[in-house]
Design a protein around this motif. Structure first.
Motif, short mmCIF file in Angstrom:
data_model
loop_
_atom_site.label_atom_id
_atom_site.label_comp_id
_atom_site.label_asym_id
_atom_site.label_seq_id
_atom_site.Cartn_x
_atom_site.Cartn_y
_atom_site.Cartn_z
N ASP A 3 4.29 -2.82 -8.99
CA ASP A 3 3.83 -1.45 -8.90
C ASP A 3 5.01 -0.49 -9.09
O ASP A 3 6.10 -0.74 -8.58
CB ASP A 3 3.18 -1.23 -7.52
CG ASP A 3 2.44 0.07 -7.43
OD1 ASP A 3 3.10 1.11 -7.27
OD2 ASP A 3 1.21 0.06 -7.50
N ASN A 5 5.66 2.12 -7.62
CA ASN A 5 6.07 2.75 -6.36
C ASN A 5 6.93 1.86 -5.48
O ASN A 5 7.16 2.18 -4.32
CB ASN A 5 4.82 3.18 -5.56
CG ASN A 5 4.17 4.40 -6.17
OD1 ASN A 5 4.84 5.34 -6.55
ND2 ASN A 5 2.86 4.36 -6.28
N ASP A 7 10.65 -0.21 -4.72
CA ASP A 7 12.09 -0.12 -4.95
C ASP A 7 12.59 -1.51 -5.34
O ASP A 7 12.74 -2.39 -4.49
CB ASP A 7 12.77 0.36 -3.66
CG ASP A 7 14.26 0.46 -3.77
OD1 ASP A 7 14.82 0.10 -4.83
OD2 ASP A 7 14.89 0.89 -2.79
N PRO A 106 8.55 -0.19 -0.38
CA PRO A 106 8.13 0.96 -1.19
C PRO A 106 9.30 1.90 -1.42
O PRO A 106 10.29 1.88 -0.67
CB PRO A 106 7.04 1.63 -0.33
CG PRO A 106 7.32 1.16 1.05
CD PRO A 106 7.98 -0.16 0.96
N LYS A 107 9.20 2.73 -2.45
CA LYS A 107 10.21 3.76 -2.67
C LYS A 107 10.17 4.74 -1.50
O LYS A 107 9.11 4.95 -0.89
CB LYS A 107 9.94 4.50 -3.98
CG LYS A 107 10.22 3.66 -5.20
CD LYS A 107 9.95 4.44 -6.47
CE LYS A 107 10.30 3.59 -7.69
NZ LYS A 107 9.94 4.28 -8.94
N LEU A 110 7.35 8.28 -0.23
CA LEU A 110 5.96 8.23 -0.70
C LEU A 110 5.04 8.84 0.34
O LEU A 110 5.23 8.66 1.54
CB LEU A 110 5.54 6.79 -0.97
CG LEU A 110 6.25 6.07 -2.12
CD1 LEU A 110 5.78 4.62 -2.20
CD2 LEU A 110 5.99 6.79 -3.44
N THR A 114 -0.62 6.71 -0.34
CA THR A 114 -0.23 6.14 -1.63
C THR A 114 -0.50 4.64 -1.60
O THR A 114 -0.11 3.95 -0.67
CB THR A 114 1.28 6.38 -1.91
OG1 THR A 114 1.54 7.78 -1.90
CG2 THR A 114 1.69 5.78 -3.24
N ILE A 116 0.01 0.86 -3.07
CA ILE A 116 0.89 -0.02 -3.83
C ILE A 116 0.08 -1.28 -4.08
O ILE A 116 -0.33 -1.95 -3.14
CB ILE A 116 2.19 -0.32 -3.06
CG1 ILE A 116 2.97 0.97 -2.86
CG2 ILE A 116 3.01 -1.37 -3.79
CD1 ILE A 116 4.20 0.82 -2.00
#
Length: 187
Positions: A3, A5, A7, A106-107, A110, A114, A116
């Motif tokens: 995904d 989103n 990292d 996740p980044k 967010l 959201t 993922i």
């Protein structure tokens, strides 16, 4: 593909399971796969003998430009060092399953809500890809809040009701942990 989103620098391979009578657990040594340090590939050879007269060459590779991680499992004949010539000989018999495990964060930043999600494709030899079930997690970046309802300044009864409530915009409140202090003492 992973995904957009996530990292990729936090991607970590947790392990691999290969059927071998019961199952062979393959652990990934710490630091052997570390995209943050530019280590985007991990290869190992798994010896299935004596249960099966095979090695399994496992290659996990991240392509950072496409955010795609690929695991390739290749059955190897220990005598020749090559894939078996008989297409019916392999490490994964019909009905058996192998699995790979990974984690990725996740980044940062967010918004709550959201999603993922990811879905893998499995390819056996030259067969058409088989898609796995989609998987999804929803980001909850908003902390929960809680409060205790006000009590009277003094309580004369040895038993009384204490009430509390809480809210959470994302996943909701699962549990409360209650701490008690008497006359300002430790909780």
């Amino acid at each position: 593909p992973l995904d957009p989103n996530v990292d990729l620098s936090t991607l970590s391979l947790s392990g691999i399971t290969i059927p071998n009578g019961t199952s062979a657990q393959v652990s990934i040594p710490p630091g052997a796969f570390n995209p943050a340090a530019g280590l985007d590939e991990y290869t190992t050879n798994v010896d299935l003998r004596p249960t099966q007269n095979l090695f399994v060459l496992v290659d996990a590779k991240l392509n950072p430009s496409t955010s795609t991680i690929t695991w390739t499992f290749t059955s190897i004949d220990p005598t020749t060092g090559l894939p078996p010539t008989d297409t019916l000989v392999g490490f994964l018999p019909p009905g058996a399953a192998a699995s790979v495990f990974f984690t990725v964060n996740p980044k940062q930043g967010l918004a709550t809500g959201t999603q993922i999600s990811d879905q893998a494709s499995v390819v056996f030899g030259t067969s058409a890809p088989i898609d796995t079930q989609p998987w999804a997690n929803t980001v909850d970046s908003t902390p929960p809040t809680s409060s205790v309802s006000l009590l009277p300044a003094e309580e004369t009864s040895p038993t009384f009701t204490v009430q509390w409530s809480g809210t959470d915009i994302g996943s909701g409140v699962g549990t409360f942990t209650i701490y008690v202090s008497i006359d300002g003492g430790p909780f």
